[in-house]
Design a protein around this motif. Structure first.
Motif, PDB file in Angstrom:
ATOM      1  N   PHE A 126       0.806  -1.219   0.000  1.00  0.00           N
ATOM      2  CA  PHE A 126       0.000   0.000   0.000  1.00  0.00           C
ATOM      3  C   PHE A 126       0.843   1.274   0.000  1.00  0.00           C
ATOM      4  O   PHE A 126       0.327   2.352  -0.294  1.00  0.00           O
ATOM      5  CB  PHE A 126      -0.949  -0.013   1.201  1.00  0.00           C
ATOM      6  CG  PHE A 126      -2.029  -1.046   1.099  1.00  0.00           C
ATOM      7  CD1 PHE A 126      -3.168  -0.809   0.358  1.00  0.00           C
ATOM      8  CD2 PHE A 126      -1.901  -2.272   1.745  1.00  0.00           C
ATOM      9  CE1 PHE A 126      -4.169  -1.764   0.244  1.00  0.00           C
ATOM     10  CE2 PHE A 126      -2.893  -3.242   1.645  1.00  0.00           C
ATOM     11  CZ  PHE A 126      -4.031  -2.984   0.891  1.00  0.00           C
ATOM     12  N   SER A 127       2.113   1.154   0.294  1.00  0.00           N
ATOM     13  CA  SER A 127       2.975   2.340   0.266  1.00  0.00           C
ATOM     14  C   SER A 127       3.273   2.792  -1.157  1.00  0.00           C
ATOM     15  O   SER A 127       3.799   3.892  -1.360  1.00  0.00           O
ATOM     16  CB  SER A 127       4.287   2.060   1.002  1.00  0.00           C
ATOM     17  OG  SER A 127       5.074   1.125   0.283  1.00  0.00           O
ATOM     18  N   LYS A 128       2.928   1.980  -2.156  1.00  0.00           N
ATOM     19  CA  LYS A 128       3.242   2.302  -3.553  1.00  0.00           C
ATOM     20  C   LYS A 128       2.246   3.261  -4.180  1.00  0.00           C
ATOM     21  O   LYS A 128       2.424   3.694  -5.321  1.00  0.00           O
ATOM     22  CB  LYS A 128       3.318   1.020  -4.385  1.00  0.00           C
ATOM     23  CG  LYS A 128       4.383   0.025  -3.930  1.00  0.00           C
ATOM     24  CD  LYS A 128       5.770   0.651  -3.942  1.00  0.00           C
ATOM     25  CE  LYS A 128       6.826  -0.373  -3.540  1.00  0.00           C
ATOM     26  NZ  LYS A 128       8.173   0.233  -3.447  1.00  0.00           N
ATOM     27  N   GLY A 129       1.179   3.559  -3.482  1.00  0.00           N
ATOM     28  CA  GLY A 129       0.255   4.562  -3.992  1.00  0.00           C
ATOM     29  C   GLY A 129      -0.745   4.041  -4.997  1.00  0.00           C
ATOM     30  O   GLY A 129      -1.120   2.868  -5.001  1.00  0.00           O
ATOM     31  N   ARG A 130      -1.160   4.900  -5.907  1.00  0.00           N
ATOM     32  CA  ARG A 130      -2.306   4.678  -6.785  1.00  0.00           C
ATOM     33  C   ARG A 130      -2.185   3.432  -7.659  1.00  0.00           C
ATOM     34  O   ARG A 130      -3.191   2.794  -7.985  1.00  0.00           O
ATOM     35  CB  ARG A 130      -2.489   5.914  -7.670  1.00  0.00           C
ATOM     36  CG  ARG A 130      -3.712   5.856  -8.550  1.00  0.00           C
ATOM     37  CD  ARG A 130      -3.924   7.160  -9.291  1.00  0.00           C
ATOM     38  NE  ARG A 130      -5.143   7.132 -10.090  1.00  0.00           N
ATOM     39  CZ  ARG A 130      -5.592   8.169 -10.776  1.00  0.00           C
ATOM     40  NH1 ARG A 130      -4.933   9.329 -10.744  1.00  0.00           N
ATOM     41  NH2 ARG A 130      -6.701   8.066 -11.488  1.00  0.00           N
ATOM     42  N   GLY A 131      -0.989   3.068  -8.027  1.00  0.00           N
ATOM     43  CA  GLY A 131      -0.794   2.016  -9.022  1.00  0.00           C
ATOM     44  C   GLY A 131      -1.313   0.643  -8.642  1.00  0.00           C
ATOM     45  O   GLY A 131      -1.552  -0.198  -9.515  1.00  0.00           O
ATOM     46  N   ILE A 132      -1.528   0.361  -7.366  1.00  0.00           N
ATOM     47  CA  ILE A 132      -1.910  -1.004  -6.953  1.00  0.00           C
ATOM     48  C   ILE A 132      -3.407  -1.262  -7.024  1.00  0.00           C
ATOM     49  O   ILE A 132      -3.844  -2.420  -6.956  1.00  0.00           O
ATOM     50  CB  ILE A 132      -1.435  -1.298  -5.506  1.00  0.00           C
ATOM     51  CG1 ILE A 132      -2.252  -0.490  -4.498  1.00  0.00           C
ATOM     52  CG2 ILE A 132       0.059  -1.030  -5.350  1.00  0.00           C
ATOM     53  CD1 ILE A 132      -2.059  -0.920  -3.066  1.00  0.00           C
ATOM     54  N   TYR A 133      -4.214  -0.226  -7.175  1.00  0.00           N
ATOM     55  CA  TYR A 133      -5.647  -0.414  -6.937  1.00  0.00           C
ATOM     56  C   TYR A 133      -6.415  -1.014  -8.118  1.00  0.00           C
ATOM     57  O   TYR A 133      -7.477  -1.602  -7.921  1.00  0.00           O
ATOM     58  CB  TYR A 133      -6.267   0.901  -6.461  1.00  0.00           C
ATOM     59  CG  TYR A 133      -5.729   1.270  -5.097  1.00  0.00           C
ATOM     60  CD1 TYR A 133      -6.137   0.572  -3.968  1.00  0.00           C
ATOM     61  CD2 TYR A 133      -4.753   2.248  -4.953  1.00  0.00           C
ATOM     62  CE1 TYR A 133      -5.619   0.865  -2.716  1.00  0.00           C
ATOM     63  CE2 TYR A 133      -4.220   2.540  -3.710  1.00  0.00           C
ATOM     64  CZ  TYR A 133      -4.650   1.843  -2.601  1.00  0.00           C
ATOM     65  OH  TYR A 133      -4.115   2.122  -1.373  1.00  0.00           O
ATOM     66  N   SER A 134      -5.884  -0.888  -9.315  1.00  0.00           N
ATOM     67  CA  SER A 134      -6.530  -1.562 -10.444  1.00  0.00           C
ATOM     68  C   SER A 134      -6.478  -3.074 -10.247  1.00  0.00           C
ATOM     69  O   SER A 134      -7.471  -3.783 -10.445  1.00  0.00           O
ATOM     70  CB  SER A 134      -5.840  -1.180 -11.760  1.00  0.00           C
ATOM     71  OG  SER A 134      -6.022   0.189 -12.041  1.00  0.00           O
ATOM     72  N   ALA A 135      -5.311  -3.575  -9.839  1.00  0.00           N
ATOM     73  CA  ALA A 135      -5.167  -5.013  -9.579  1.00  0.00           C
ATOM     74  C   ALA A 135      -6.010  -5.426  -8.377  1.00  0.00           C
ATOM     75  O   ALA A 135      -6.596  -6.526  -8.361  1.00  0.00           O
ATOM     76  CB  ALA A 135      -3.698  -5.350  -9.339  1.00  0.00           C
ATOM     77  N   MET A 136      -6.100  -4.573  -7.379  1.00  0.00           N
ATOM     78  CA  MET A 136      -6.919  -4.865  -6.204  1.00  0.00           C
ATOM     79  C   MET A 136      -8.390  -5.006  -6.592  1.00  0.00           C
ATOM     80  O   MET A 136      -9.082  -5.949  -6.183  1.00  0.00           O
ATOM     81  CB  MET A 136      -6.760  -3.747  -5.166  1.00  0.00           C
ATOM     82  CG  MET A 136      -7.590  -3.905  -3.918  1.00  0.00           C
ATOM     83  SD  MET A 136      -7.048  -5.264  -2.867  1.00  0.00           S
ATOM     84  CE  MET A 136      -5.516  -4.557  -2.224  1.00  0.00           C
ATOM     85  N   LYS A 137      -8.866  -4.086  -7.423  1.00  0.00           N
ATOM     86  CA  LYS A 137     -10.259  -4.116  -7.863  1.00  0.00           C
ATOM     87  C   LYS A 137     -10.549  -5.391  -8.645  1.00  0.00           C
ATOM     88  O   LYS A 137     -11.593  -6.024  -8.466  1.00  0.00           O
ATOM     89  CB  LYS A 137     -10.547  -2.886  -8.719  1.00  0.00           C
ATOM     90  CG  LYS A 137     -12.013  -2.686  -9.062  1.00  0.00           C
ATOM     91  CD  LYS A 137     -12.220  -1.352  -9.759  1.00  0.00           C
ATOM     92  CE  LYS A 137     -13.697  -1.106 -10.031  1.00  0.00           C
ATOM     93  NZ  LYS A 137     -13.911   0.218 -10.691  1.00  0.00           N
ATOM     94  N   GLU A 138      -9.619  -5.783  -9.490  1.00  0.00           N
ATOM     95  CA  GLU A 138      -9.795  -6.994 -10.290  1.00  0.00           C
ATOM     96  C   GLU A 138      -9.807  -8.240  -9.403  1.00  0.00           C
ATOM     97  O   GLU A 138     -10.581  -9.180  -9.630  1.00  0.00           O
ATOM     98  CB  GLU A 138      -8.678  -7.087 -11.326  1.00  0.00           C
ATOM     99  CG  GLU A 138      -8.855  -8.201 -12.345  1.00  0.00           C
ATOM    100  CD  GLU A 138     -10.121  -8.061 -13.168  1.00  0.00           C
ATOM    101  OE1 GLU A 138     -10.711  -9.107 -13.518  1.00  0.00           O
ATOM    102  OE2 GLU A 138     -10.538  -6.910 -13.451  1.00  0.00           O
TER     103      GLU A 138
END
Length: 300
Positions: A126-138
């Motif tokens: 979660f420290s990586k910011g915005r980039g992780i949330y597309s994969a999280m949503k999927e």
């Protein structure tokens, strides 16, 4: 000639006024005492209602009340792991989200074998910011997420003046403590609204109850975020809770030998989670632990 006759009319008027003042003060004192007594009774009732009555009579079926799956962030250690286990004890399937794949797999296996529920993992830093949330949503697509526990967080190495806090740590606090909860809610909330049921638990801190010097950024945001969401979505069937614990014996308190030592005011993560889950659906803003209830009663 009596003693009373020796007083002038002015003296008698002053004496009468003084008597009225004493009576007024007595009434104020009685009202204050009564209000404090009623407040104490109310606090005692809430203490019983949140932490003791559910133990005696059991609590509602969490799966039926909210849904089949719970997502718990920051769930490989401490409160997150303990909270995930406590939900699994109630029959909820668990999705663990954290950055250490090996730890995630170990915790998921332990929960599945111990509580006979389904588990899944999502590796996310979660420290990586915005980039992780597309994969999280999927990764969450197609699952009935009934409960979201936003537990992931970072803390200062030790309390310090804001100017001394490293910039990298400030970004970690923003990304992990603030952005993660915000984006996780944004991902799961639409389906909860469609189903008209769900619970969101934001693990904040007792430091949010008042300005907290030396933990300036850490104490910000989540509590007010939760309370605002409550006003927006309570009428849509969504229960939103702000958990505001004080110190718990976890890695976050290891900077102090006193605060990492378990006692009735500093519970273990397991004891805290057991108490906190009992408040789910009952209190939208709570310390989550009976011992902390006494610390914060006059602050919230």
């Amino acid at each position: 000639m009596t003693a009373a006759d020796s007083f002038s009319p002015l003296d008698r008027e002053i004496g009468q006024s003084f008597s009225y003042c004493l009576q007024a003060l007595a009434l104020v004192g009685a009202f204050y005492t009564a209000s404090k007594f009623i407040s104490l009774l109310s606090d005692f009732y809430h203490l019983l209602r949140l932490y003791f009555i559910p133990r005696l009579f059991g609590r509602a079926d969490l799966v039926k009340q909210y849904g089949q799956w719970a997502v718990v962030t920051g769930s490989t250690d401490g409160v997150g792991k303990a909270y995930a286990e406590e939900l699994a004890r109630h029959g909820v399937n668990i999705i663990l989200a954290s950055r250490n794949k090996k730890k995630l797999e170990a915790v998921a296996k332990h929960i599945a074998e111990t509580y006979k529920v389904e588990t899944d993992i999502i590796v996310a830093d979660f420290s990586k910011g915005r980039g992780i949330y597309s994969a999280m949503k999927e990764a969450l697509r197609g699952k009935e997420i009934g409960i979201l526990v936003n537990n992931v967080g970072v803390f200062y190495d030790y309390p310090d003046y804001f100017n001394n806090v490293p910039e990298d740590l400030l970004w970690d606090v923003f990304n992990v403590n603030i952005a993660a909860a915000t984006m996780m809610v944004h991902i799961v909330l639409p389906r909860m609204v469609e189903r008209k049921k769900g619970a969101i638990v934001n693990v904040s801190s007792g430091s949010c109850c008042q300005p907290t010097p030396l933990m300036t950024v850490y104490s910000a945001y989540l509590d007010h975020f939760s309370r605002a969401l409550h006003y927006e979505y309570a009428s849509k069937g969504i229960f939103i809770q702000s958990l505001i614990p004080f110190y718990i014996s976890t890695n976050m308190t290891k900077f102090s030998t006193k605060l990492s030592k378990k006692n009735w005011l500093v519970p273990s993560a397991e004891e805290y989670a057991h108490n906190a889950v009992s408040t789910l659906g009952l209190s939208r803003r709570t310390t989550g632990y009976w011992g902390h209830f006494f610390l914060v009663t006059w602050l919230i």
